[in-house]
Design a protein around this motif. Sequence first.
Motif, PDB file in Angstrom:
ATOM      1  N   LEU A 216       0.817  -1.347  -0.017  1.00  0.00           N
ATOM      2  CA  LEU A 216       0.011   0.154   0.052  1.00  0.00           C
ATOM      3  C   LEU A 216       0.839   1.349   0.105  1.00  0.00           C
ATOM      4  O   LEU A 216       0.685   2.199  -0.902  1.00  0.00           O
ATOM      5  CB  LEU A 216      -0.872   0.062   1.228  1.00  0.00           C
ATOM      6  N   LEU A 217       1.891   1.147   0.730  1.00  0.00           N
ATOM      7  CA  LEU A 217       2.651   2.460   0.815  1.00  0.00           C
ATOM      8  C   LEU A 217       3.451   2.672  -0.386  1.00  0.00           C
ATOM      9  O   LEU A 217       3.908   4.040  -0.649  1.00  0.00           O
ATOM     10  CB  LEU A 217       3.801   2.403   2.019  1.00  0.00           C
ATOM     11  N   PHE A 218       3.956   1.646  -1.160  1.00  0.00           N
ATOM     12  CA  PHE A 218       4.608   1.828  -2.306  1.00  0.00           C
ATOM     13  C   PHE A 218       3.726   2.341  -3.430  1.00  0.00           C
ATOM     14  O   PHE A 218       4.246   2.985  -4.420  1.00  0.00           O
ATOM     15  CB  PHE A 218       5.101   0.421  -2.785  1.00  0.00           C
ATOM     16  N   GLY A 219       2.326   2.166  -3.232  1.00  0.00           N
ATOM     17  CA  GLY A 219       1.592   2.668  -4.257  1.00  0.00           C
ATOM     18  C   GLY A 219       1.196   4.061  -4.047  1.00  0.00           C
ATOM     19  O   GLY A 219       0.387   4.719  -4.910  1.00  0.00           O
ATOM     20  N   VAL A 220       1.360   4.648  -2.767  1.00  0.00           N
ATOM     21  CA  VAL A 220       0.959   6.290  -2.392  1.00  0.00           C
ATOM     22  C   VAL A 220       2.059   7.226  -3.247  1.00  0.00           C
ATOM     23  O   VAL A 220       3.312   6.756  -3.207  1.00  0.00           O
ATOM     24  CB  VAL A 220       1.042   6.306  -0.995  1.00  0.00           C
TER      25      VAL A 220
ATOM     26  N   ILE B   9      -0.223   2.624  11.959  1.00  0.00           N
ATOM     27  CA  ILE B   9       0.882   3.127  11.241  1.00  0.00           C
ATOM     28  C   ILE B   9       0.484   3.613   9.815  1.00  0.00           C
ATOM     29  O   ILE B   9       1.247   4.646   9.267  1.00  0.00           O
ATOM     30  CB  ILE B   9       1.699   1.720  11.049  1.00  0.00           C
ATOM     31  N   LEU B  10      -0.688   2.952   9.053  1.00  0.00           N
ATOM     32  CA  LEU B  10      -0.840   3.777   7.933  1.00  0.00           C
ATOM     33  C   LEU B  10      -1.386   4.959   8.103  1.00  0.00           C
ATOM     34  O   LEU B  10      -1.416   5.698   7.349  1.00  0.00           O
ATOM     35  CB  LEU B  10      -2.112   2.701   7.285  1.00  0.00           C
ATOM     36  N   SER B  11      -2.075   5.411   9.218  1.00  0.00           N
ATOM     37  CA  SER B  11      -2.729   6.735   9.411  1.00  0.00           C
ATOM     38  C   SER B  11      -1.645   7.747   9.572  1.00  0.00           C
ATOM     39  O   SER B  11      -1.616   8.827   8.931  1.00  0.00           O
ATOM     40  CB  SER B  11      -3.606   6.532  10.504  1.00  0.00           C
TER      41      SER B  11
END
Length: 95
Positions: free
Chosen positions: A6-10, A82-84
Motif C-alpha cells: 500500500l505504501l509503495f502505491g502512494v 501505522i498507515l494513518s
Amino acid sequence: MDEQRLLFGVEKDVAQPVPADPQPLTGQVLPIGGVKQELFAAQRAGLTEVYLPQRNEPDLDDVPAEILADVTVHIVSDVREILSAALDPAHVPVG
C-alpha cells in the motif's frame, strides 16, 4: 494488500517501511524479536521514527538511553495506526 504494498502505491514522500517480521492480514501488529538490535539498526540507518508492537513495549527497558534519545518510538497494536501516520500529510517530512 499488506501495508508495504500500500505504501509503495502512494504518491507521497513517505519513508519506506522496513518490516522486521511478517504481519497477519487481520491488521494486528505482532511482537518482534531483537528490539534492541532493531532500534540500533534504525539509529545507524538515520531513521528518526519507528513503530513498535505494543507487546514489545517492555523490551524498551533493555534499549540504551542514547538510542532512545535519537529514535522516537511509537507503540502500536493495529497496522491502521501505522498507515494513518504514514498517510497523514502533516506527519510526512518535506524535502
